[in-house]
Design a protein around this motif. Structure first.
Motif, PDB file in Angstrom:
ATOM      1  N   VAL A 119       9.931  -4.124   9.344  1.00 58.95           N
ATOM      2  CA  VAL A 119       8.495  -4.011   9.599  1.00 58.95           C
ATOM      3  C   VAL A 119       8.190  -2.791  10.466  1.00 58.95           C
ATOM      4  CG1 VAL A 119       6.466  -5.174  10.559  1.00 58.95           C
ATOM      5  CG2 VAL A 119       8.168  -6.486   9.287  1.00 58.95           C
ATOM      6  N   ILE A 120       9.066  -2.459  11.399  1.00 58.27           N
ATOM      7  CA  ILE A 120       8.869  -1.238  12.193  1.00 58.27           C
ATOM      8  C   ILE A 120       8.863  -0.024  11.261  1.00 58.27           C
ATOM      9  CG2 ILE A 120       9.947   0.295  13.895  1.00 58.27           C
ATOM     10  CD1 ILE A 120      10.942  -2.312  15.298  1.00 58.27           C
ATOM     11  N   GLY A 121       9.814   0.042  10.332  1.00 58.17           N
ATOM     12  CA  GLY A 121       9.828   1.141   9.372  1.00 58.17           C
ATOM     13  C   GLY A 121       8.590   1.161   8.505  1.00 58.17           C
ATOM     14  N   GLY A 122       8.168  -0.008   8.023  1.00 54.83           N
ATOM     15  CA  GLY A 122       6.963  -0.075   7.202  1.00 54.83           C
ATOM     16  C   GLY A 122       5.715   0.314   7.962  1.00 54.83           C
ATOM     17  N   ALA A 123       5.645  -0.070   9.231  1.00 54.73           N
ATOM     18  CA  ALA A 123       4.487   0.280  10.063  1.00 54.73           C
ATOM     19  C   ALA A 123       4.419   1.784  10.288  1.00 54.73           C
ATOM     20  CB  ALA A 123       4.552  -0.456  11.399  1.00 54.73           C
ATOM     21  N   ILE A 124       5.558   2.437  10.462  1.00 57.45           N
ATOM     22  CA  ILE A 124       5.590   3.892  10.638  1.00 57.45           C
ATOM     23  C   ILE A 124       5.022   4.582   9.403  1.00 57.45           C
ATOM     24  CG2 ILE A 124       7.177   5.868  10.730  1.00 57.45           C
ATOM     25  CD1 ILE A 124       8.898   4.164  12.661  1.00 57.45           C
ATOM     26  N   LEU A 176      14.980   2.304   8.075  1.00 55.86           N
ATOM     27  CA  LEU A 176      14.744   3.412   7.145  1.00 55.86           C
ATOM     28  C   LEU A 176      14.329   2.909   5.764  1.00 55.86           C
ATOM     29  CD1 LEU A 176      17.619   5.880   8.063  1.00 55.86           C
ATOM     30  CD2 LEU A 176      15.166   6.300   8.254  1.00 55.86           C
ATOM     31  N   ARG A 177      14.947   1.835   5.302  1.00 52.23           N
ATOM     32  CA  ARG A 177      14.574   1.287   3.993  1.00 52.23           C
ATOM     33  C   ARG A 177      13.169   0.685   4.029  1.00 52.23           C
ATOM     34  NH1 ARG A 177      17.717   4.127   0.754  1.00 52.23           N
ATOM     35  NH2 ARG A 177      19.945   3.701   1.053  1.00 52.23           N
ATOM     36  N   GLY A 178      12.788   0.111   5.172  1.00 51.16           N
ATOM     37  CA  GLY A 178      11.417  -0.380   5.293  1.00 51.16           C
ATOM     38  C   GLY A 178      10.413   0.740   5.192  1.00 51.16           C
ATOM     39  N   TRP A 179      10.723   1.875   5.811  1.00 48.50           N
ATOM     40  CA  TRP A 179       9.851   3.051   5.708  1.00 48.50           C
ATOM     41  C   TRP A 179       9.771   3.531   4.260  1.00 48.50           C
ATOM     42  CZ3 TRP A 179      11.133   8.189   4.377  1.00 48.50           C
ATOM     43  CH2 TRP A 179      10.086   9.095   4.519  1.00 48.50           C
ATOM     44  N   GLU A 180      10.928   3.630   3.603  1.00 43.07           N
ATOM     45  CA  GLU A 180      10.947   4.097   2.218  1.00 43.07           C
ATOM     46  C   GLU A 180      10.214   3.135   1.288  1.00 43.07           C
ATOM     47  OE1 GLU A 180      15.072   4.474   1.389  1.00 43.07           O
ATOM     48  OE2 GLU A 180      15.297   6.381   2.472  1.00 43.07           O
ATOM     49  N   ALA A 181      10.346   1.832   1.536  1.00 39.32           N
ATOM     50  CA  ALA A 181       9.707   0.839   0.668  1.00 39.32           C
ATOM     51  C   ALA A 181       8.197   0.994   0.660  1.00 39.32           C
ATOM     52  CB  ALA A 181      10.092  -0.565   1.122  1.00 39.32           C
ATOM     53  N   VAL A 182       7.621   1.328   1.811  1.00 38.23           N
ATOM     54  CA  VAL A 182       6.168   1.499   1.914  1.00 38.23           C
ATOM     55  C   VAL A 182       5.766   2.925   1.578  1.00 38.23           C
ATOM     56  CG1 VAL A 182       4.199   1.484   3.505  1.00 38.23           C
ATOM     57  CG2 VAL A 182       5.881  -0.362   3.572  1.00 38.23           C
ATOM     58  N   LEU A 231       6.458  -2.993  -3.698  1.00 36.03           N
ATOM     59  CA  LEU A 231       7.060  -1.964  -2.863  1.00 36.03           C
ATOM     60  C   LEU A 231       7.759  -0.954  -3.763  1.00 36.03           C
ATOM     61  CD1 LEU A 231       8.609  -4.357  -0.186  1.00 36.03           C
ATOM     62  CD2 LEU A 231       6.577  -2.927   0.115  1.00 36.03           C
ATOM     63  N   ASP A 232       8.151   0.175  -3.187  1.00 38.67           N
ATOM     64  CA  ASP A 232       8.802   1.224  -3.953  1.00 38.67           C
ATOM     65  C   ASP A 232      10.042   0.684  -4.666  1.00 38.67           C
ATOM     66  OD1 ASP A 232       9.232   4.203  -4.498  1.00 38.67           O
ATOM     67  OD2 ASP A 232      11.137   3.616  -3.573  1.00 38.67           O
ATOM     68  N   ARG A 233      10.164   1.006  -5.942  1.00 41.83           N
ATOM     69  CA  ARG A 233      11.238   0.433  -6.762  1.00 41.83           C
ATOM     70  C   ARG A 233      12.621   0.856  -6.273  1.00 41.83           C
ATOM     71  NH1 ARG A 233      14.305   1.865 -11.113  1.00 41.83           N
ATOM     72  NH2 ARG A 233      14.929   0.169 -12.531  1.00 41.83           N
ATOM     73  N   ASP A 234      12.816   2.137  -6.032  1.00 41.90           N
ATOM     74  CA  ASP A 234      14.129   2.607  -5.598  1.00 41.90           C
ATOM     75  C   ASP A 234      14.520   2.012  -4.251  1.00 41.90           C
ATOM     76  OD1 ASP A 234      14.408   4.124  -7.881  1.00 41.90           O
ATOM     77  OD2 ASP A 234      13.729   5.991  -6.948  1.00 41.90           O
ATOM     78  N   GLU A 252       6.604  11.329   9.535  1.00 44.69           N
ATOM     79  CA  GLU A 252       6.957   9.924   9.355  1.00 44.69           C
ATOM     80  C   GLU A 252       8.473   9.745   9.286  1.00 44.69           C
ATOM     81  OE1 GLU A 252       5.168   8.105   6.026  1.00 44.69           O
ATOM     82  OE2 GLU A 252       3.114   8.309   6.773  1.00 44.69           O
ATOM     83  N   ARG A 253       9.128  10.596   8.500  1.00 52.04           N
ATOM     84  CA  ARG A 253      10.587  10.473   8.386  1.00 52.04           C
ATOM     85  C   ARG A 253      11.256  10.676   9.743  1.00 52.04           C
ATOM     86  NH1 ARG A 253      14.733  10.209   5.008  1.00 52.04           N
ATOM     87  NH2 ARG A 253      13.414  10.175   3.148  1.00 52.04           N
TER      88      ARG A 253
END
Length: 334
Positions: A189-194, A21-27, A314-317, A42-43
């Motif tokens: 990376v799975i989260g970021g790819a999503i 989840l954090r990988g998704w949020e970062a991207v 990447l996203d700051r938060d 995406e979420r």
């Protein structure tokens, strides 16, 4: 079996789900504007992938306990022991241990199938490119952790035929493939790819995830020798009885005298080690400086991960949350 699956899937720290989840949020936060519908899809996909990772991990634990012949998991009987007890208590025909092992194999296989279904359900609503990238990363993770598990089994048996100066490198290879990539790098990376991450963004997640994953597993290795059973849910010194050829052990073998190294080799992997022998091995590993060296490597790898995170666009938060998560996985006590 479904009743036991539900019980086995409860609890745990959910680190893999959190990193996904954090990988998704970062991207997602750094990839520009998207429609609300796209963001919702995406979420949902990220949540589904996170759940898939946890179910996959449960399958891996069921099979891992079988391979290691472990009696407990998270302070409760392991899957094959639960099924073995059910057979014995019911006075069924045949061997209770055989039934327990066979049923646990099937439970693990069932969980593997469910993890795939969860992932596919989530990816179905994504654009083709993002779905394919996430699926390929999941597939790669599945292959790497299986190979890593084999390498772990191999080192427990083949170490005796390997030169002493190669054992640390071989132990480090197990860390990378069995745990570091699987536990942290791949979920990120799975989260970021999503989220449709660019190659640069996914590389940034890898640069953070791999060294952190190494630190995570090295902490696990220390807990496998020194962890408090009331917290870890595993007997004290469990890795010593199982004969795990960890980085900790490899470093100790480099530093111990020849007689001390021979004693370590003789005792390591004996399932009947008593408490006094476990304490003796624990003291030997500490006295030779191996524990301090592993702590130093953990700190070094964590710092490497944090530097990579600070340099990443990447996203700051999300980056702040990832830094907090890095502290949690490297300072944990269970």
């Amino acid at each position: 079996m479904s009743e036991f699956s539900k019980r086995f899937l409860s609890g745990g720290k959910r680190f893999r789900a959190q990193f996904c989840l954090r990988g998704w949020e970062a991207v997602r936060g750094s990839s520009g504007d998207q429609s609300d519908d796209a963001s919702t899809a995406e979420r949902a996909a990220a949540v589904s992938a996170s759940a898939a990772l946890e179910v996959f991990h449960a399958a891996a634990l069921v099979h891992d306990d079988l391979i290691d012949n472990s009696d407990t998991r998270r302070g409760a009987p392991s899957a094959h022991r639960v099924f073995e007890s059910r057979h014995a208590d019911s006075a069924w025909a045949g061997s209770a241990p055989d039934y327990g092992r066979a049923t646990a194999v099937l439970l693990g296989d069932l969980l593997l199938g469910w993890s795939d279904e969860l992932l596919d359900d989530g990816l179905a609503a994504l654009p083709t490119q993002a779905a394919r990238a996430a699926r390929l990363e999941f597939n790669r993770m599945r292959t790497e952790v299986t190979v890593g598990q084999y390498l772990d089994i191999l080192e427990e048996r083949a170490w005796v035929a390997m030169p002493d100066d190669a054992q640390r490198e071989r132990a480090e290879r197990v860390v990378v493939f069995k745990s570091a990539k699987y536990s942290i790098e791949a979920p990120l990376v799975i989260g970021g790819a999503i989220a449709g991450g660019s190659p640069a963004e996914l590389d940034a997640l890898r640069a953070f995830g791999l060294p952190l994953g190494i630190a995570f597993q090295l902490r696990d290795d220390l807990l496998g020798v020194y962890g408090d059973p009331s917290v870890t849910g595993k007997p004290a010194g469990d890795d010593l009885r199982e004969g795990k050829r960890t980085v900790l052990v490899a470093i100790a073998r480099e530093r111990l005298s020849s007689p001390e190294r021979q004693l370590l080799d003789d005792l390591l992997g004996d399932p009947d080690l008593d408490e006094e022998q476990v304490r003796s091995l624990q003291q030997a590993l500490r006295d030779c400086g191996a524990v301090d060296e592993v702590e130093r490597i953990i700190a070094m790898r964590t710092e490497e991960a944090n530097r990579a995170l600070e340099a990443a666009k990447l996203d700051r938060d999300a980056s702040i949350a990832l830094a907090d998560l890095a502290g949690a996985v490297t300072r944990r006590v269970s």
